[in-house]
Scaffold this motif. Structure first.
Motif, mmCIF file in Angstrom:
data_model
loop_
_atom_site.group_PDB
_atom_site.id
_atom_site.type_symbol
_atom_site.label_atom_id
_atom_site.label_comp_id
_atom_site.label_asym_id
_atom_site.label_seq_id
_atom_site.Cartn_x
_atom_site.Cartn_y
_atom_site.Cartn_z
ATOM 1 N N ARG A 291 -15.482 2.329 11.157
ATOM 2 C CA ARG A 291 -14.800 2.978 10.247
ATOM 3 C C ARG A 291 -13.796 1.978 9.629
ATOM 4 N N VAL A 292 -13.707 1.883 8.172
ATOM 5 C CA VAL A 292 -12.710 0.968 7.595
ATOM 6 C C VAL A 292 -11.986 1.634 6.815
ATOM 7 N N ARG A 293 -10.585 1.494 6.762
ATOM 8 C CA ARG A 293 -9.524 2.086 5.902
ATOM 9 C C ARG A 293 -8.938 0.867 5.173
ATOM 10 N N ILE A 294 -9.128 0.863 3.633
ATOM 11 C CA ILE A 294 -8.494 -0.104 2.911
ATOM 12 C C ILE A 294 -7.310 0.579 1.946
ATOM 13 N N SER A 295 -6.226 0.035 1.865
ATOM 14 C CA SER A 295 -5.311 0.536 0.927
ATOM 15 C C SER A 295 -5.010 -0.601 0.032
ATOM 16 N N ALA A 296 -5.047 -0.172 -1.303
ATOM 17 C CA ALA A 296 -4.744 -1.111 -2.302
ATOM 18 C C ALA A 296 -3.677 -0.703 -3.560
ATOM 19 N N GLN A 297 -2.964 -1.770 -3.867
ATOM 20 C CA GLN A 297 -2.227 -1.432 -5.011
ATOM 21 C C GLN A 297 -2.143 -2.625 -6.032
ATOM 22 N N LEU A 298 -1.905 -2.126 -7.515
ATOM 23 C CA LEU A 298 -1.928 -3.082 -8.419
ATOM 24 C C LEU A 298 -0.370 -2.915 -8.954
ATOM 25 N N VAL A 299 0.170 -4.146 -9.158
ATOM 26 C CA VAL A 299 1.644 -4.239 -9.393
ATOM 27 C C VAL A 299 1.805 -5.104 -10.667
ATOM 28 N N ASP A 300 2.753 -4.719 -11.422
ATOM 29 C CA ASP A 300 3.205 -5.471 -12.626
ATOM 30 C C ASP A 300 4.505 -6.404 -12.112
ATOM 31 N N ALA A 301 4.020 -7.832 -11.737
ATOM 32 C CA ALA A 301 4.817 -8.611 -11.026
ATOM 33 C C ALA A 301 6.354 -8.662 -11.786
ATOM 34 N N PRO A 302 6.519 -9.149 -13.189
ATOM 35 C CA PRO A 302 7.842 -9.033 -13.586
ATOM 36 C C PRO A 302 8.868 -7.767 -13.392
ATOM 37 N N SER A 303 8.182 -6.575 -13.610
ATOM 38 C CA SER A 303 9.211 -5.638 -13.295
ATOM 39 C C SER A 303 9.068 -4.872 -11.792
ATOM 40 N N ARG A 304 8.030 -5.355 -11.137
ATOM 41 C CA ARG A 304 7.916 -4.998 -9.899
ATOM 42 C C ARG A 304 7.347 -3.440 -9.794
#
Length: 599
Positions: A291-304
């Motif tokens: 079993r694998v759990r992956i969490s991912a997030q996409l971030v706008d770097a200049p504004s965080r």
């Protein structure tokens, strides 16, 4: 009208309209007791106190937006898609998370522009309580949702009915529910131009970022105490980076530049500025057995700002579905335009066997040790992957490259096995740039520059954004005398890979040496911390041609210090295509006292 021209003609007006609509939507959310949690990129996420309020607010905002669009040229109109679901949500760091968010997001992605889709849970709560019509679309399978769910399209009644509805807006009785209602709203421009694309275009001009959306994939972090999962984290990070780089309209930083931030505290704004990108993809991985759990997030770097996040729970065989979903979501959120054929070619899974993929990733990790023992272990892992999946093209390709490394280092007498494996990889996956790249490397070692050019060019057609491919292909261009394109490719490779390895400098020096620019050649090579013998010879030849030679005895001492058994036996067989370039090389060797050899 092309997107860049659209914004270029009226950048201020287009942005003003988008912000005007965003404020309008926020007003309707607030008026119906909702709270906005996330407005990153082209999405808005809100929570409402009841299903009735969620749908009522959505009907009102769509009607108002439609009315305002009537006074705007069609090619500048902005439309919204809305998905509504009732489910458990959790507030974390001022963001909403949970399965309710995932279902709502999947619903909105299937809605028409200007439309509203709701789940069966919402429909059962609001049926008979709103003056609206509902069209059943049957049970639909939503991505990463295990069970198909019934969904409905919300159809507003005539305007007179809607006006009476609005007049009664204050008279309704709120419905109490146990969990918040998650509403995911995504804004799109017609012709698939999105507000995210507007922001990408404008900020690239303001901040000097690439015109295309730019992103770096930071190393996945293994959770828990099991450091053995590093190879899986590193392999997935590399593969996601490589697959994203195949989209021609994306600017993707090389994985080895991103790995500089592995296991380090990350300030997204600082990292984004250092790598020269607007977006960062981050994530964690945890494995318990299969079993694998992956969490991912996409971030706008200049504004965080967090643009998107998701959590995936799966068995090992679903790892490719997770990878595909992350890639598709990033591409969609960054407003990358891609045709169906390109998407189909890129999104093909490398293998159906999770176990074969596991051995393949272990092999890559061992190969990166660049030792004889590591290379031997890598070959074993690639062989196991092939045994588990005889159609696993990437495993054949990497196995071929490992055997080629044996030959280059003198650990094998012939490159025959490397050639056979690389050829098999191309036959299994003719649309995978990496298979052509490996075969091109084999041909270069065999001094077959015509075949190498054919394979490098095919790899380049399939992916012109892999920096290592660009830099290695530049060597072939230099040997063919095409120095201008070689230099341009290496400079782009360095931009795509800010933490580029030193061999990029060597490749660039070769191009300048071929261009008879000895001053630049010397400058590049003296900046390297560790010169291979062939690069050192190029330095010595350049200095001799500039009238500042190194003593022949000193040259031989330096060459033998790195390799006591070094001989010039192969130097007259460098793969120059033009006779004048071969003559230029041989004359340089003569000037520094390296004797000619016989073949």
């Amino acid at each position: 009208m092309g997107y860049s021209k659209l914004v270029g003609n009226d950048e201020e007006g287009t942005l003003h309209l988008f912000h005007q609509y965003a404020e309008l939507v926020a007003g309707f959310v607030s008026a119906h007791g909702g709270r906005i949690f996330n407005t990153a990129g082209d999405a808005l996420l809100a929570e409402f106190p009841s299903p009735v309020e969620a749908v009522r607010a959505s009907l009102e905002m769509q009607r108002e937006i439609e009315q305002q669009n009537q006074s705007i040229a069609k090619h500048r109109q902005i439309h919204f898609r809305i998905g509504i679901h009732l489910g458990d949500v959790v507030v974390e760091d001022n963001n909403l998370e949970g399965d309710g968010i995932n279902v709502a997001a999947r619903l909105q992605s299937q809605a028409d522009a200007g439309g509203i889709l709701i789940s069966d849970d919402i429909y059962r709560q609001i049926r008979g309580k709103l003056d609206a019509a509902f069209e059943s679309l049957g049970r639909r399978r939503l991505k990463n949702i295990s069970t198909p769910i019934p969904i409905y399209r919300v159809l507003p009644k005539s305007r007179s009915w809607l006006q009476r509805l609005l007049r009664r807006a204050g008279d309704h009785r709120p419905l109490t529910v146990a969990a918040g209602t998650a509403v995911a709203i995504v804004a799109i421009l017609t012709f698939v131009f999105s507000p995210a694309a507007i922001w990408n275009f404008v900020t690239s001009r303001i901040e000097g970022l690439p015109e295309e959306p730019s992103i770096a994939v930071l190393p996945l972090k293994a959770l828990g105490d099991n450091s053995q999962e590093d190879y899986l984290c590193d392999g997935l990070t590399t593969d996601i980076t490589a697959e994203l780089s195949r989209f021609k309209n994306l600017f993707v930083i090389a994985s080895n530049s991103s790995f500089a931030y592995k296991n380090k505290p990350v300030d997204v704004q600082t990292v984004g500025r250092a790598l020269g990108v607007r977006y960062l993809l981050q994530g964690t991985l945890q494995r318990d057995g299969s079993r694998v759990r992956i969490s991912a997030q996409l971030v706008d770097a200049p504004s965080r700002r967090q643009i998107w996040s998701d959590r995936y729970d799966s068995q090992g065989d679903d790892i490719f579905a997770i990878q595909d979903d992350i890639i598709e979501t990033v591409v969609a959120r960054l407003a990358v335009q891609v045709n169906a054929a390109e998407r189909e070619r890129i999104m093909q899974d490398p293998t159906d066997s999770a176990e074969a993929y596991d051995h393949y990733l272990k092999g890559r990790q061992l190969f990166d040790l660049y030792t004889r023992e590591g290379n031997a272990g890598a070959k074993q892992e690639f062989s196991r992957a092939i045994a588990l999946d005889p159609k696993f093209a990437r495993a054949y390709s990497w196995a071929g490259y490992a055997h080629l490394e044996d030959y280059k280092q003198g650990w094998a007498d012939s490159p025959e096995l490397a050639s056979r494996l690389a050829t098999q990889a191309v036959s299994l996956a003719p649309d995978d740039y990496y298979t052509h790249w490996t075969l091109a490397s084999v041909y270069m070692e065999l001094k077959d520059t015509a075949a190498a050019r054919r394979e490098y060019d095919r790899a380049y057609e399939l992916n012109a954004n892999d920096p290592d491919l660009l830099a290695e292909r530049a060597d072939m261009l230099s040997f063919q005398g095409n120095t201008a394109n070689a230099i341009a490719d290496i400079e782009r490779a360095k931009r795509l890979n800010p933490g580029f390895p030193e061999w990029y400098q060597w490749s660039l020096a070769l191009a300048h040496f071929q261009d008879r620019n000895y001053d630049e050649t010397v400058k590049l090579l003296t900046a390297m911390s560790d010169l291979p013998n062939e690069a050192y010879l190029m330095l010595a030849m350049s200095r001799a041609r500039m009238g500042n030679p190194i003593a022949p005895d000193d040259i031989m001492t330096e060459l033998r210090s790195k390799d006591p058994e070094w001989t010039p036996a192969h130097l007259d067989r460098m793969p120059f295509v033009k006779a004048e370039d071969q003559e230029h090389w041989m004359k340089g060797l003569e000037m520094i006292g390296i004797p000619k050899t016989t073949k």
